[in-house]
Design a protein around this motif. Structure first.
Motif: not given
Length: 370
Positions: A278-285, A293-300, A335-342, A344-348
């Motif tokens: 919710s603070l826009g922090i990318p996640v590895i779990a 898996r239910e939260i990230l769906e290998d996408r978020y 990978a700055p582009q990937d960091m920015e992508y994740y 945004k996906m975290s916030l979403q």
């Protein structure tokens, strides 16, 4: 208004305790809410304005003492329910569920399954399925297992509530006091518990720090972490690891972080991970049972294979799974582009777990009461 009793063993720092207090506050406009606890020592949450009844029945060692405690808790809960004319009693976790069951009375019994570890006692789960008026599961995976293996006809799913706006506000309320002034901070949050897999985290981070010396690791949560401090020293990373302890407001610390890491081998619905998102922090779990898996769906966010539950505090032993996690962390950080992508996906994704839907479900179930 109906009278709602929330039952939780204590209000120490922890996921189910946090959800219990949040539930009380969210439902106060719609119910007469109070909380029953077995032990009022070391309360970590703000309970101002919430009536709390202490049953003065803390946990005791020994099988016989534990059995007697269940019966005593049930009796005192029964008295409380009768005195307060409780309509619905909603308990959080197995020990609270048992007391709720043995409290008898006319109040509906809502039993909460808060972690996949709760599923390790089949006899207890069968008891809960028989006795619950509603069996509330914090994840879809737990719900499916209860329905498919235990014929849990009264099982329902209720994801934990998150208020993204309030988390953002809390993150601005104070300044995090950190031992470093620069560098990229990796963070994990949770009490000192073997299920969190913190030895995996430290060993993986040691590999990351060797390749990216500007990285730091912060672990937020209650506990002494003595064996983990020793492991960090043996790995040669003690200057780059900060055991922050329990924080009543951890969000300023989370906000300073670049990446959230979860290395648990069991979860229920990992609150801290969603709060970081919710603070826009990318996640590895880890792809553990259940939650990530239910939260990230290998996408978020990024899922890595679950890790061994076997504790290994030998700094000389680095497993393939720990090396693989370290490699994935380095790849993402570089990978700055990937960091920015994740980011945004975290916030979403975090924005989807609204307090409104949580409250609506509970109110609807209450209206169905016999």
């Amino acid at each position: 208004m109906k009278n709602l009793l929330l039952i939780v063993p204590s209000l120490h720092q922890g996921g189910l305790e946090k959800v219990c207090v949040a539930t009380a506050r969210l439902l106060q406009p719609y119910f007469h809410v109070q909380i029953a606890i077995f032990d009022s020592r070391d309360i970590a949450y703000d309970i101002k304005g919430i009536p709390v009844a202490d049953l003065h029945l803390a946990s005791r060692p020994g099988r016989l003492a534990k059995c007697l405690n269940v019966l005593k808790r049930g009796y005192r809960l029964h008295q409380l329910k009768q005195r307060e004319k409780i309509d619905i009693a909603y308990s959080f976790g197995p020990t609270a569920n048992l007391a709720n069951i043995f409290s008898l009375g006319k109040a509906e019994k809502w039993l909460g399954i808060r972690s996949y570890m709760d599923m390790g006692n089949p006899g207890q789960i069968r008891l809960f399925c028989r006795q619950a008026d509603r069996l509330i599961c914090c994840s879809e995976a737990i719900y499916r297992e209860i329905v498919e293996q235990y014929n849990g006809k009264r099982a329902v799913v209720l994801h934990n509530p998150f208020d993204v706006t309030e988390v953002a506000k809390a993150a601005e309320q104070e300044t995090a006091q950190l031992p470093w002034s620069d560098g990229r901070i990796l963070v994990s949050m949770g009490r000192e518990d073997v299920v969190k897999g913190f030895w995996h985290l430290l060993k993986s981070f040691a590999l990351v720090h060797r390749e990216l010396p500007d990285t730091k690791l912060m672990i937020i949560g209650k506990g002494e972490f003595a064996q983990y401090r020793q492991l960090a020293a043996q790995l040669g990373i003690d200057d780059a690891v900060y055991f922050a302890g329990m924080k009543r407001n951890p969000y300023p610390y989370l906000k300073r972080s670049s990446l959230y890491l979860l290395t648990s081998y069991y979860e229920g619905f990992p609150n801290a991970m969603v709060e970081a998102m919710s603070l826009g922090i990318p996640v590895i779990a880890t792809d553990c049972m259940t939650g990530p898996r239910e939260i990230l769906e290998d996408r978020y966010g990024i899922l890595v294979p679950n890790m061994s539950p076997d504790v290994n505090l030998d700094a000389e032993v680095i497993t393939e799974e720990e090396s693989a996690l370290a490699k994935r962390i380095v790849e993402l950080l570089e990978a700055p582009q990937d960091m920015e992508y994740y980011r945004k996906m975290s916030l979403q994704r975090a924005a989807e777990y609204t307090t409104e839907s949580y409250v609506e479900k509970i109110r609807a179930w209450a209206e169905e009461q016999k």
